[in-house]
Design a protein around this motif. Structure first.
Motif, PDB file in Angstrom:
ATOM      1  N   VAL A 134     -59.557 -24.280 -34.898  1.00 43.58           N
ATOM      2  CA  VAL A 134     -59.135 -25.458 -35.827  1.00 43.58           C
ATOM      3  C   VAL A 134     -59.799 -26.792 -34.900  1.00 43.58           C
ATOM      4  CG1 VAL A 134     -57.226 -27.148 -35.754  1.00 43.58           C
ATOM      5  CG2 VAL A 134     -57.226 -24.084 -35.566  1.00 43.58           C
TER       6      VAL A 134
ATOM      7  N   THR B 212     -49.301 -22.099 -38.353  1.00 40.30           N
ATOM      8  CA  THR B 212     -49.568 -23.289 -38.798  1.00 40.30           C
ATOM      9  C   THR B 212     -50.577 -24.111 -38.407  1.00 40.30           C
ATOM     10  OG1 THR B 212     -49.843 -22.040 -41.160  1.00 40.30           O
ATOM     11  CG2 THR B 212     -50.790 -24.010 -40.856  1.00 40.30           C
TER      12      THR B 212
ATOM     13  N   ASN C  37     -52.044 -27.936 -37.793  1.00 36.02           N
ATOM     14  CA  ASN C  37     -53.256 -28.645 -39.339  1.00 36.02           C
ATOM     15  C   ASN C  37     -53.595 -28.219 -40.069  1.00 36.02           C
ATOM     16  OD1 ASN C  37     -52.742 -30.562 -37.288  1.00 36.02           O
ATOM     17  ND2 ASN C  37     -55.067 -31.133 -36.483  1.00 36.02           N
ATOM     18  N   ASN C  38     -52.892 -27.140 -41.189  1.00 33.04           N
ATOM     19  CA  ASN C  38     -53.584 -26.318 -41.609  1.00 33.04           C
ATOM     20  C   ASN C  38     -54.404 -25.239 -41.613  1.00 33.04           C
ATOM     21  OD1 ASN C  38     -51.263 -28.022 -43.876  1.00 33.04           O
ATOM     22  ND2 ASN C  38     -53.233 -29.628 -43.450  1.00 33.04           N
ATOM     23  N   HIS C  39     -54.118 -24.824 -40.392  1.00 29.35           N
ATOM     24  CA  HIS C  39     -55.387 -23.746 -40.090  1.00 29.35           C
ATOM     25  C   HIS C  39     -54.114 -22.490 -40.054  1.00 29.35           C
ATOM     26  CE1 HIS C  39     -59.314 -25.675 -40.738  1.00 29.35           C
ATOM     27  NE2 HIS C  39     -58.596 -27.286 -40.427  1.00 29.35           N
ATOM     28  N   SER C  40     -54.306 -21.302 -39.822  1.00 31.88           N
ATOM     29  CA  SER C  40     -53.600 -20.715 -40.113  1.00 31.88           C
ATOM     30  C   SER C  40     -53.634 -20.405 -38.244  1.00 31.88           C
ATOM     31  CB  SER C  40     -54.145 -19.236 -40.553  1.00 31.88           C
ATOM     32  OG  SER C  40     -53.535 -18.382 -40.260  1.00 31.88           O
TER      33      SER C  40
END
Length: 87
Positions: free
Chosen positions: A45, A18, A20-23
């Motif tokens: 991202v 992850t 910044n909270n993105h996979s």
């Protein structure tokens, strides 16, 4: 011997982390700070290559330099912040 090992050497593979909270899918087991940011950018991202990368360990953040080689594990969490962001 696991599928990841050939001739006793650990083979590169991809893992999901992850940023910044993105996979994000990145090369493992070894990668660089720049490599992780580059993968995150390529996967949409909203960060830039000059952002500072840190790996999150509970409440602690470990700064990862662009040239730092780290061991990447499934589920690792990173945060990338703009150079002028003091948060």
């Amino acid at each position: 011997m696991s599928e990841e090992e050939i001739d006793g050497k650990r083979q590169e593979h991809k893992v999901e982390v992850t940023v910044n909270n993105h996979s994000v899918t990145v090369e493992a087991p070894k990668n660089t700070g720049f490599g992780i940011k580059e993968s995150a950018i390529a996967q949409g991202v909203k960060i830039e290559a000059d952002f500072q990368l840190a790996e999150i360990h509970g409440k602690r953040r470990e700064i990862i330099g662009d040239d730092d080689v780290i061991t990447v594990v499934v589920g690792a969490k990173f945060v990338a912040t703009a150079p002028d962001d003091n948060s």
